[in-house]
Design a protein around this motif. Structure first.
Motif, PDB file in Angstrom:
ATOM      1  N   ILE A   1       0.834  -1.208   0.000  1.00 33.52           N
ATOM      2  CA  ILE A   1       0.000   0.000   0.000  1.00 33.52           C
ATOM      3  C   ILE A   1       0.865   1.253   0.000  1.00 33.52           C
ATOM      4  O   ILE A   1       0.627   2.186  -0.776  1.00 33.52           O
ATOM      5  CB  ILE A   1      -0.957  -0.019   1.205  1.00 33.52           C
ATOM      6  N   VAL A   2       1.884   1.282   0.851  1.00 30.59           N
ATOM      7  CA  VAL A   2       2.764   2.454   0.910  1.00 30.59           C
ATOM      8  C   VAL A   2       3.529   2.613  -0.403  1.00 30.59           C
ATOM      9  O   VAL A   2       3.653   3.722  -0.934  1.00 30.59           O
ATOM     10  CB  VAL A   2       3.730   2.356   2.112  1.00 30.59           C
ATOM     11  N   GLY A   3       4.024   1.510  -0.944  1.00 29.14           N
ATOM     12  CA  GLY A   3       4.751   1.573  -2.204  1.00 29.14           C
ATOM     13  C   GLY A   3       3.890   2.079  -3.343  1.00 29.14           C
ATOM     14  O   GLY A   3       4.318   2.904  -4.157  1.00 29.14           O
ATOM     15  N   ALA A   4       2.658   1.592  -3.421  1.00 23.86           N
ATOM     16  CA  ALA A   4       1.741   2.050  -4.469  1.00 23.86           C
ATOM     17  C   ALA A   4       1.399   3.527  -4.286  1.00 23.86           C
ATOM     18  O   ALA A   4       1.373   4.298  -5.262  1.00 23.86           O
ATOM     19  CB  ALA A   4       0.475   1.212  -4.464  1.00 23.86           C
ATOM     20  N   PHE A   5       1.150   3.934  -3.056  1.00 22.94           N
ATOM     21  CA  PHE A   5       0.819   5.338  -2.793  1.00 22.94           C
ATOM     22  C   PHE A   5       1.987   6.249  -3.154  1.00 22.94           C
ATOM     23  O   PHE A   5       1.794   7.290  -3.788  1.00 22.94           O
ATOM     24  CB  PHE A   5       0.434   5.524  -1.318  1.00 22.94           C
ATOM     25  N   VAL A   6       3.197   5.863  -2.768  1.00 24.18           N
ATOM     26  CA  VAL A   6       4.373   6.681  -3.068  1.00 24.18           C
ATOM     27  C   VAL A   6       4.610   6.751  -4.577  1.00 24.18           C
ATOM     28  O   VAL A   6       4.914   7.812  -5.119  1.00 24.18           O
ATOM     29  CB  VAL A   6       5.619   6.132  -2.329  1.00 24.18           C
ATOM     30  N   ALA A   7       4.434   5.626  -5.275  1.00 26.16           N
ATOM     31  CA  ALA A   7       4.632   5.620  -6.723  1.00 26.16           C
ATOM     32  C   ALA A   7       3.596   6.499  -7.420  1.00 26.16           C
ATOM     33  O   ALA A   7       3.924   7.238  -8.353  1.00 26.16           O
ATOM     34  CB  ALA A   7       4.568   4.192  -7.255  1.00 26.16           C
ATOM     35  N   ILE A   8       2.354   6.430  -6.974  1.00 28.97           N
ATOM     36  CA  ILE A   8       1.308   7.276  -7.567  1.00 28.97           C
ATOM     37  C   ILE A   8       1.556   8.734  -7.240  1.00 28.97           C
ATOM     38  O   ILE A   8       1.387   9.610  -8.089  1.00 28.97           O
ATOM     39  CB  ILE A   8      -0.084   6.810  -7.087  1.00 28.97           C
ATOM     40  N   TYR A   9       1.968   9.029  -6.020  1.00 31.67           N
ATOM     41  CA  TYR A   9       2.240  10.407  -5.612  1.00 31.67           C
ATOM     42  C   TYR A   9       3.392  10.986  -6.430  1.00 31.67           C
ATOM     43  O   TYR A   9       3.339  12.129  -6.877  1.00 31.67           O
ATOM     44  CB  TYR A   9       2.574  10.454  -4.121  1.00 31.67           C
ATOM     45  N   ALA A  10       4.429  10.206  -6.650  1.00 35.17           N
ATOM     46  CA  ALA A  10       5.584  10.690  -7.409  1.00 35.17           C
ATOM     47  C   ALA A  10       5.211  10.902  -8.869  1.00 35.17           C
ATOM     48  O   ALA A  10       5.735  11.798  -9.531  1.00 35.17           O
ATOM     49  CB  ALA A  10       6.732   9.700  -7.306  1.00 35.17           C
ATOM     50  N   LYS A  11       4.314  10.093  -9.392  1.00 33.54           N
ATOM     51  CA  LYS A  11       3.907  10.201 -10.788  1.00 33.54           C
ATOM     52  C   LYS A  11       2.952  11.371 -11.002  1.00 33.54           C
ATOM     53  O   LYS A  11       2.906  11.942 -12.091  1.00 33.54           O
ATOM     54  CB  LYS A  11       3.233   8.886 -11.212  1.00 33.54           C
ATOM     55  N   ALA A  12       2.182  11.742  -9.969  1.00 35.91           N
ATOM     56  CA  ALA A  12       1.141  12.756 -10.111  1.00 35.91           C
ATOM     57  C   ALA A  12       1.706  14.165 -10.301  1.00 35.91           C
ATOM     58  O   ALA A  12       1.107  14.984 -10.976  1.00 35.91           O
ATOM     59  CB  ALA A  12       0.219  12.734  -8.907  1.00 35.91           C
TER      60      ALA A  12
ATOM     61  N   ASN B   1       9.740  13.446  -9.376  1.00 31.45           N
ATOM     62  CA  ASN B   1      10.975  13.050  -8.717  1.00 31.45           C
ATOM     63  C   ASN B   1      11.190  11.560  -8.964  1.00 31.45           C
ATOM     64  O   ASN B   1      10.459  10.727  -8.434  1.00 31.45           O
ATOM     65  CB  ASN B   1      10.891  13.352  -7.222  1.00 31.45           C
ATOM     66  N   GLN B   2      12.169  11.216  -9.759  1.00 33.13           N
ATOM     67  CA  GLN B   2      12.375   9.820 -10.141  1.00 33.13           C
ATOM     68  C   GLN B   2      12.850   8.965  -8.974  1.00 33.13           C
ATOM     69  O   GLN B   2      12.546   7.777  -8.910  1.00 33.13           O
ATOM     70  CB  GLN B   2      13.353   9.728 -11.299  1.00 33.13           C
TER      71      GLN B   2
ATOM     72  N   GLY C   1       9.108   4.002  -4.392  1.00 36.33           N
ATOM     73  CA  GLY C   1       7.758   3.459  -4.298  1.00 36.33           C
ATOM     74  C   GLY C   1       7.630   2.126  -5.009  1.00 36.33           C
ATOM     75  O   GLY C   1       7.009   1.189  -4.497  1.00 36.33           O
ATOM     76  N   ILE C   2       8.213   2.020  -6.191  1.00 34.16           N
ATOM     77  CA  ILE C   2       8.152   0.766  -6.946  1.00 34.16           C
ATOM     78  C   ILE C   2       8.915  -0.335  -6.222  1.00 34.16           C
ATOM     79  O   ILE C   2       8.472  -1.490  -6.177  1.00 34.16           O
ATOM     80  CB  ILE C   2       8.675   0.976  -8.377  1.00 34.16           C
TER      81      ILE C   2
END
Length: 64
Positions: free
Chosen positions: A10-21, A26-27, A33-34
């Motif tokens: 859940i945290v990884g998915a949230f961080v990956a979505i947040y970084a993509k949004a 921020n790569q 997140g991934i």
């Protein structure tokens, strides 16, 4: 321990979505997140038993 895997996913998915949004993506945060997501999925997949034993015993019965 089981809940830790779900929390990692859940945290990884949230961080990956947040970084993509963000427009200024921020790569490093996206990669983090991934990585968290994949660690959680890997740890869950280790606990799932293999069906290879069932398939092998079923195939040998059909061959006779």
């Amino acid at each position: 321990m089981k809940y830790l895997n779900y929390i990692l996913i859940i945290v990884g998915a949230f961080v990956a979505i947040y970084a993509k949004a963000g427009a200024n993506q921020n790569q490093f945060v996206l990669i983090l997140g991934i990585v968290l997501l994949m660690i959680g999925v890997y740890r869950i997949s280790k606990t799932i038993p293999s069906r290879k034993k069932d398939e092998d015993s079923g195939n040998s019965e059909n061959e006779n």
